[in-house]
Structures are given as structure tokens and as C-alpha cells.
Motif scaffolding. Structure first.
Motif, PDB file in Angstrom:
ATOM      1  N   THR A  51      26.020  -3.709  24.938  1.00 45.71           N
ATOM      2  CA  THR A  51      27.132  -4.355  24.232  1.00 45.71           C
ATOM      3  C   THR A  51      26.930  -5.863  24.254  1.00 45.71           C
ATOM      4  O   THR A  51      26.296  -6.404  25.162  1.00 45.71           O
ATOM      5  CB  THR A  51      28.505  -4.050  24.878  1.00 45.71           C
ATOM      6  OG1 THR A  51      28.494  -4.502  26.240  1.00 45.71           O
ATOM      7  CG2 THR A  51      28.825  -2.567  24.815  1.00 45.71           C
ATOM      8  N   ARG A  52      27.472  -6.509  23.245  1.00 45.10           N
ATOM      9  CA  ARG A  52      27.502  -7.970  23.240  1.00 45.10           C
ATOM     10  C   ARG A  52      28.777  -8.427  22.544  1.00 45.10           C
ATOM     11  O   ARG A  52      29.238  -7.805  21.585  1.00 45.10           O
ATOM     12  CB  ARG A  52      26.262  -8.567  22.574  1.00 45.10           C
ATOM     13  CG  ARG A  52      25.996  -8.167  21.128  1.00 45.10           C
ATOM     14  CD  ARG A  52      24.586  -8.627  20.751  1.00 45.10           C
ATOM     15  NE  ARG A  52      24.227  -8.451  19.355  1.00 45.10           N
ATOM     16  CZ  ARG A  52      23.734  -7.331  18.837  1.00 45.10           C
ATOM     17  NH1 ARG A  52      23.585  -6.258  19.592  1.00 45.10           N
ATOM     18  NH2 ARG A  52      23.398  -7.272  17.550  1.00 45.10           N
ATOM     19  N   HIS A  53      29.349  -9.497  23.066  1.00 41.92           N
ATOM     20  CA  HIS A  53      30.553 -10.095  22.495  1.00 41.92           C
ATOM     21  C   HIS A  53      30.191 -11.492  22.002  1.00 41.92           C
ATOM     22  O   HIS A  53      29.697 -12.316  22.776  1.00 41.92           O
ATOM     23  CB  HIS A  53      31.665 -10.200  23.539  1.00 41.92           C
ATOM     24  CG  HIS A  53      32.187  -8.877  24.014  1.00 41.92           C
ATOM     25  ND1 HIS A  53      31.488  -8.077  24.904  1.00 41.92           N
ATOM     26  CD2 HIS A  53      33.338  -8.210  23.727  1.00 41.92           C
ATOM     27  CE1 HIS A  53      32.184  -6.984  25.149  1.00 41.92           C
ATOM     28  NE2 HIS A  53      33.305  -7.034  24.454  1.00 41.92           N
ATOM     29  N   ILE A  54      30.424 -11.738  20.733  1.00 40.11           N
ATOM     30  CA  ILE A  54      30.104 -13.035  20.144  1.00 40.11           C
ATOM     31  C   ILE A  54      31.408 -13.690  19.705  1.00 40.11           C
ATOM     32  O   ILE A  54      32.159 -13.122  18.905  1.00 40.11           O
ATOM     33  CB  ILE A  54      29.160 -12.888  18.939  1.00 40.11           C
ATOM     34  CG1 ILE A  54      27.936 -12.042  19.314  1.00 40.11           C
ATOM     35  CG2 ILE A  54      28.714 -14.260  18.442  1.00 40.11           C
ATOM     36  CD1 ILE A  54      27.031 -11.717  18.136  1.00 40.11           C
ATOM     37  N   GLN A 138      20.939 -18.028  24.798  1.00 33.53           N
ATOM     38  CA  GLN A 138      22.096 -17.695  23.968  1.00 33.53           C
ATOM     39  C   GLN A 138      21.664 -17.038  22.661  1.00 33.53           C
ATOM     40  O   GLN A 138      22.301 -16.097  22.188  1.00 33.53           O
ATOM     41  CB  GLN A 138      22.906 -18.958  23.674  1.00 33.53           C
ATOM     42  CG  GLN A 138      23.668 -19.498  24.868  1.00 33.53           C
ATOM     43  CD  GLN A 138      24.328 -20.827  24.561  1.00 33.53           C
ATOM     44  OE1 GLN A 138      23.669 -21.785  24.156  1.00 33.53           O
ATOM     45  NE2 GLN A 138      25.639 -20.891  24.737  1.00 33.53           N
ATOM     46  N   ALA A 139      20.582 -17.538  22.090  1.00 34.10           N
ATOM     47  CA  ALA A 139      20.066 -16.960  20.849  1.00 34.10           C
ATOM     48  C   ALA A 139      19.672 -15.501  21.057  1.00 34.10           C
ATOM     49  O   ALA A 139      19.964 -14.637  20.225  1.00 34.10           O
ATOM     50  CB  ALA A 139      18.870 -17.769  20.353  1.00 34.10           C
ATOM     51  N   ALA A 140      19.022 -15.223  22.181  1.00 34.52           N
ATOM     52  CA  ALA A 140      18.616 -13.848  22.493  1.00 34.52           C
ATOM     53  C   ALA A 140      19.836 -12.943  22.641  1.00 34.52           C
ATOM     54  O   ALA A 140      19.827 -11.787  22.210  1.00 34.52           O
ATOM     55  CB  ALA A 140      17.779 -13.831  23.769  1.00 34.52           C
ATOM     56  N   LYS A 141      20.888 -13.466  23.238  1.00 31.19           N
ATOM     57  CA  LYS A 141      22.111 -12.680  23.417  1.00 31.19           C
ATOM     58  C   LYS A 141      22.738 -12.329  22.071  1.00 31.19           C
ATOM     59  O   LYS A 141      23.183 -11.198  21.863  1.00 31.19           O
ATOM     60  CB  LYS A 141      23.108 -13.454  24.282  1.00 31.19           C
ATOM     61  CG  LYS A 141      22.729 -13.544  25.748  1.00 31.19           C
ATOM     62  CD  LYS A 141      23.792 -14.291  26.545  1.00 31.19           C
ATOM     63  CE  LYS A 141      23.460 -14.306  28.026  1.00 31.19           C
ATOM     64  NZ  LYS A 141      24.513 -15.006  28.812  1.00 31.19           N
ATOM     65  N   THR A 175      26.712 -10.779  27.101  1.00 33.19           N
ATOM     66  CA  THR A 175      26.006  -9.506  26.973  1.00 33.19           C
ATOM     67  C   THR A 175      26.143  -8.684  28.250  1.00 33.19           C
ATOM     68  O   THR A 175      26.430  -9.221  29.323  1.00 33.19           O
ATOM     69  CB  THR A 175      24.509  -9.728  26.685  1.00 33.19           C
ATOM     70  OG1 THR A 175      23.963 -10.611  27.680  1.00 33.19           O
ATOM     71  CG2 THR A 175      24.300 -10.332  25.309  1.00 33.19           C
ATOM     72  N   ALA A 176      25.908  -7.381  28.111  1.00 30.63           N
ATOM     73  CA  ALA A 176      26.033  -6.476  29.259  1.00 30.63           C
ATOM     74  C   ALA A 176      24.919  -6.694  30.277  1.00 30.63           C
ATOM     75  O   ALA A 176      25.119  -6.505  31.477  1.00 30.63           O
ATOM     76  CB  ALA A 176      26.024  -5.027  28.774  1.00 30.63           C
ATOM     77  N   ARG A 177      23.752  -7.104  29.795  1.00 30.80           N
ATOM     78  CA  ARG A 177      22.604  -7.308  30.675  1.00 30.80           C
ATOM     79  C   ARG A 177      22.153  -8.763  30.631  1.00 30.80           C
ATOM     80  O   ARG A 177      22.245  -9.405  29.585  1.00 30.80           O
ATOM     81  CB  ARG A 177      21.441  -6.404  30.241  1.00 30.80           C
ATOM     82  CG  ARG A 177      21.708  -4.921  30.378  1.00 30.80           C
ATOM     83  CD  ARG A 177      20.641  -4.098  29.676  1.00 30.80           C
ATOM     84  NE  ARG A 177      20.849  -2.659  29.869  1.00 30.80           N
ATOM     85  CZ  ARG A 177      20.247  -1.712  29.150  1.00 30.80           C
ATOM     86  NH1 ARG A 177      19.401  -2.057  28.183  1.00 30.80           N
ATOM     87  NH2 ARG A 177      20.496  -0.434  29.388  1.00 30.80           N
ATOM     88  N   PRO A 178      21.654  -9.285  31.751  1.00 27.26           N
ATOM     89  CA  PRO A 178      21.142 -10.665  31.741  1.00 27.26           C
ATOM     90  C   PRO A 178      19.857 -10.754  30.923  1.00 27.26           C
ATOM     91  O   PRO A 178      19.112  -9.775  30.801  1.00 27.26           O
ATOM     92  CB  PRO A 178      20.881 -10.955  33.226  1.00 27.26           C
ATOM     93  CG  PRO A 178      20.638  -9.601  33.828  1.00 27.26           C
ATOM     94  CD  PRO A 178      21.548  -8.658  33.083  1.00 27.26           C
ATOM     95  N   ILE A 179      19.613 -11.919  30.359  1.00 25.18           N
ATOM     96  CA  ILE A 179      18.405 -12.139  29.570  1.00 25.18           C
ATOM     97  C   ILE A 179      17.223 -12.399  30.504  1.00 25.18           C
ATOM     98  O   ILE A 179      17.305 -13.205  31.428  1.00 25.18           O
ATOM     99  CB  ILE A 179      18.584 -13.336  28.614  1.00 25.18           C
ATOM    100  CG1 ILE A 179      19.751 -13.085  27.660  1.00 25.18           C
ATOM    101  CG2 ILE A 179      17.298 -13.585  27.828  1.00 25.18           C
ATOM    102  CD1 ILE A 179      19.592 -11.875  26.768  1.00 25.18           C
ATOM    103  N   LYS A 180      16.138 -11.703  30.242  1.00 24.27           N
ATOM    104  CA  LYS A 180      14.923 -11.899  31.032  1.00 24.27           C
ATOM    105  C   LYS A 180      14.081 -13.002  30.396  1.00 24.27           C
ATOM    106  O   LYS A 180      13.826 -12.974  29.192  1.00 24.27           O
ATOM    107  CB  LYS A 180      14.117 -10.599  31.093  1.00 24.27           C
ATOM    108  CG  LYS A 180      14.837  -9.459  31.807  1.00 24.27           C
ATOM    109  CD  LYS A 180      13.993  -8.199  31.826  1.00 24.27           C
ATOM    110  CE  LYS A 180      14.711  -7.065  32.542  1.00 24.27           C
ATOM    111  NZ  LYS A 180      13.900  -5.814  32.549  1.00 24.27           N
ATOM    112  N   HIS A 181      13.663 -13.949  31.223  1.00 26.63           N
ATOM    113  CA  HIS A 181      12.819 -15.028  30.707  1.00 26.63           C
ATOM    114  C   HIS A 181      11.360 -14.603  30.733  1.00 26.63           C
ATOM    115  O   HIS A 181      10.860 -14.118  31.750  1.00 26.63           O
ATOM    116  CB  HIS A 181      13.000 -16.298  31.529  1.00 26.63           C
ATOM    117  CG  HIS A 181      12.095 -17.413  31.099  1.00 26.63           C
ATOM    118  ND1 HIS A 181      12.196 -18.004  29.859  1.00 26.63           N
ATOM    119  CD2 HIS A 181      11.052 -18.015  31.734  1.00 26.63           C
ATOM    120  CE1 HIS A 181      11.260 -18.934  29.751  1.00 26.63           C
ATOM    121  NE2 HIS A 181      10.557 -18.955  30.864  1.00 26.63           N
ATOM    122  N   SER A 182      10.685 -14.767  29.610  1.00 26.67           N
ATOM    123  CA  SER A 182       9.274 -14.390  29.514  1.00 26.67           C
ATOM    124  C   SER A 182       8.376 -15.619  29.655  1.00 26.67           C
ATOM    125  O   SER A 182       8.615 -16.639  28.999  1.00 26.67           O
ATOM    126  CB  SER A 182       9.003 -13.717  28.163  1.00 26.67           C
ATOM    127  OG  SER A 182       7.616 -13.527  27.973  1.00 26.67           O
TER     128      SER A 182
END
Length: 204
Positions: A51-54, A138-141, A175-182
Motif C-alpha cells: 500500500t502507499r498513501h500519497i 520519495q519518488a520511489a514511494k 508506504t508500507a515498506r521502507p525503501i531499500k537504497h541500491s
């Protein structure tokens, strides 16, 4: 069609619209809740966002699609909060957008599909990140990705929209999950910086 407005401001997937896009509106705010469509790979590993809330700020100068969605939600407001759900069959939506594209641009050889909106939103987000209005996280979310590298497959910053009817500012996203940095993001940034220096050196 409300679904087109959702595509315009969020770039979500047709399958996510089929699951139902929830709008929650206040006096000058709109929150769009999206249930993700790509949350696991074939091996059962996590990918994407369940899920994501914008969240958006809405005023008289806001993007027309954003104001339209806000109006839909507030028309049934109770205690200052309005709610509205948008849902369409993904295949019907896809075919409808393709048909509209052919009707509007009969000489265009490239097919216009809902994913054109997704690429455009990604371009807008990349442009905003380049202008330091938002972070790559934020863009990834907004895109519903799990990694900040995934957006690289969509759009280009130079194609980002500007102006009143252009890109939509996103002041809030969760977002429901944290963004992973690559690490690939860092390597790509260093490559771009080195390329820019080489071009500057040749110009001098």
C-alpha cells in the motif's frame, strides 16, 4: 473518466486501479490510497509496496486532474472528510486509453497506453528530484517501488513537466515498506558527474 485523472497524478498501474483507488479529501487536501499490484516475485520475495498513501495540497492553482479528484471526494463529505473509490477493470481501462489515444492522435505510430502516464509521472518525479524538490526515496514511494533504483526504468528527467498544468507536487507520501537504497544509484550518480565533467572539459 476519474481513472484518467488518477493515472495523470499518480502514474499507478491499471491493475492497481482494478483493486480500487481510495480518495480521502479534506478542505484543501487529498490523500490517494493505492493498493499495490506487484508485491512479490515468482519466488515469493518482497517487491513493490502493498500500500502507499500519497498526499496532495489542493488550491485554485492546483493541477486540473487533482482538483477534479478532490471535488469527487468532497461531494459526499461528512464531518469535513469526503471519501470516494475509483475502480475499473484493468483490461477495459487499457483498451479505452489506447482507443482514446488513436482517436486524439490518429497519425501517431506509437501506442498510447496507461503506462505512458506512469512514464510521464516518473519523468516528473526525476525532474523534481533533480531540482531537489523531493528525494529519490520519495519518488520511489510514489511509484510503489521497493528500491530507489527501480525508477531508473521509467521516464527521463528532461521530459518532466513544468507549469500550472504540469507536474504535481507531492508534499507527503507513505508506504508500507521502507525503501531499500541500491549502491547502483550511487555508481550511476558518480558516472553522470564524471560524464558532465568530461563534457565541460571538452567545451573549455
Amino acid at each position: 473518466m476519474p481513472a484518467l485523472a488518477v493515472l495523470w497524478i499518480t502514474g499507478c498501474r491499471p491493475a492497481e486501479i482494478e483493486k480500487g483507488i481510495e480518495l480521502v479529501a479534506g478542505r484543501d487536501q487529498l490523500v490517494v490510497k493505492i493498493t499495490g499490484a506487484k508485491c512479490e516475485d515468482a519466488g515469493g520475495r518482497e517487491r513493490g509496496q502493498p500500500t502507499r498513501h500519497i498526499g496532495f495540497s489542493v488550491d485554485a492553482n492546483a493541477n486540473p486532474a487533482l482538483r477534479f479528484l478532490h471535488a469527487l471526494a468532497v461531494q459526499s463529505a461528512a464531518d469535513g472528510t469526503g471519501r470516494y473509490t475509483i475502480r475499473h477493470n484493468k483490461d477495459y481501462l487499457y483498451n479505452s486509453v489506447v482507443a482514446l489515444g488513436r482517436s486524439a492522435f490518429p497519425k501517431l505510430r506509437t501506442r498510447i497506453s496507461p503506462y505512458c502516464f506512469r512514464h510521464q509521472v516518473a519523468s516528473d518525479l526525476k525532474a523534481a528530484a533533480s531540482d531537489r524538490e523531493i528525494t529519490l526515496e520519495q519518488a520511489a514511494k510514489v511509484m510503489g517501488h521497493l528500491s530507489d533504483y527501480s525508477i531508473g526504468a521509467y521516464g527521463h528527467a528532461v521530459h518532466g513537466r513544468r507549469g500550472r498544468a504540469g507536474r504535481v507536487l507531492v508534499p507527503y507520501v507513505r508506504t508500507a515498506r521502507p525503501i531499500k537504497h541500491s549502491p547502483k544509484v550511487d555508481r550511476l550518480a558518480r558516472f553522470k558527474m564524471a560524464s558532465a565533467k568530461r563534457r565541460q572539459h571538452k567545451a573549455d
